[in-house]
Design an enzyme around this catalytic site. Structure first.
Site: not given
Length: 294
Positions: A121-122, A178-180, A89-91, A251, A248
């Site tokens: 994110m939670g 990433s979801g970014g 993951d990235v962010d 997802t 983190d």
């Protein structure tokens, strides 16, 4: 008319291989050892008794499949050290920030968007719904995205450069899922010598005057379960035997399976759901470097 801003990635539909079930556990016959490397937790005494009863019931009914979730920490370490692909993951994992929150700062809506990010994110709301809601509030222009990268570039998490380099030296393929937003994630990838072909992220859309026009909802990373879809693609295309997912957020956790193991990361922010459900949870990439160097 629309301007996409960034190149597209076409992701084919993949057929489930049948190796895993929709519940995220390996499908085993009664005579096979019970083992799952995803989202497993220590089984209390009552759970052990139930598992034993399930095995006895299966033994009494030949051919009947059972689902069990038990795995040791040492097994996870072995899988990590023998993996032929690692997905990050990235962010808040590879970088210290949440890219969408940083974009919200540039656009003057930081507080409202930050609270939405925490819920997303939670795992409190579906990712696609949260992404749509946040971007509708931010309305980022192409110029604002470019200014973010130029004036407030993301900061790499300590240890990630060394970890990625060490993995690459071992001929392990490294991917960023990433979801970014792809423009930001590609900037991060370039810092880590990860090719853009190994980047999977969302794409913003702009009108020709540079104003925000939405996002590409067809990208797999635009919805919950999307990271798992990318990993299925990687397995189908490259025939990887063992893929690790590190991240983190919720997802990332749900991407295992199809990932063969998940490592939760809490070095920048701790998501309690991930910490509680990850069999292997770290707060420093030095721990993974140490595993590779042993």
């Amino acid at each position: 008319m629309l301007s996409w801003g960034f190149p597209s990635i076409c992701v084919p539909v993949l057929v489930n291989s049948g190796l895993v079930t929709s519940l995220g556990t390996a499908r085993l016959n009664a005579t096979e050892p019970a083992l799952s490397l995803c989202n497993s937790r220590k089984v209390p005494a009552a759970g052990v008794l139930k598992a034993a009863a399930a095995q006895e019931a299966a033994a009494a009914a030949p051919g009947r499949n059972i689902l069990l979730r038990m795995v040791s920490h040492s097994e996870l370490r072995k899988v990590f050290c023998s993996a032929d692909a690692v997905c990050f993951d990235v962010d808040s994992t590879v970088i210290r920030e949440e890219g969408i929150d940083e974009l919200a700062k540039i656009c003057g809506v930081e507080d409202a968007v930050s609270e939405m990010t925490k819920r997303a994110m939670g795992g409190a709301v579906p990712f696609k719904a949260a992404l749509t809601e946040r971007l509708a509030l931010i309305q980022p222009s192409r110029e604002q995205v470019q200014r973010l990268i130029a004036e407030h570039p993301p900061h790499l998490t300590p240890g990630i450069r060394e970890l990625v380099s060490h993995l690459q030296e071992r001929n392990v393929q490294v991917f960023l899922i990433s979801g970014g937003f792809r423009s930001i994630v590609e900037h991060v990838a370039s810092k880590l010598n990860i090719p853009s072909t190994n980047v999977f992220a969302n794409r913003l859309k702009f009108y020709f005057n540079g104003e925000y026009a939405g996002f590409d909802e067809m990208q797999p990373t635009a919805e919950s379960g999307g990271k798992g879809k990318v990993i299925k693609l990687l397995k189908e295309k490259f025939h990887f035997k063992k893929i690790i997912m590190i991240g983190d957020g919720a997802t990332d956790l749900e991407a295992c399976p199809p990932a063969d193991a998940f490592i939760g990361f809490g070095g920048n922010v701790i998501r309690q759901q991930v910490k509680d459900n990850a069999e292997w949870y770290i707060t420093d990439f030095v721990e993974l470097l140490g595993e590779l160097e042993e």
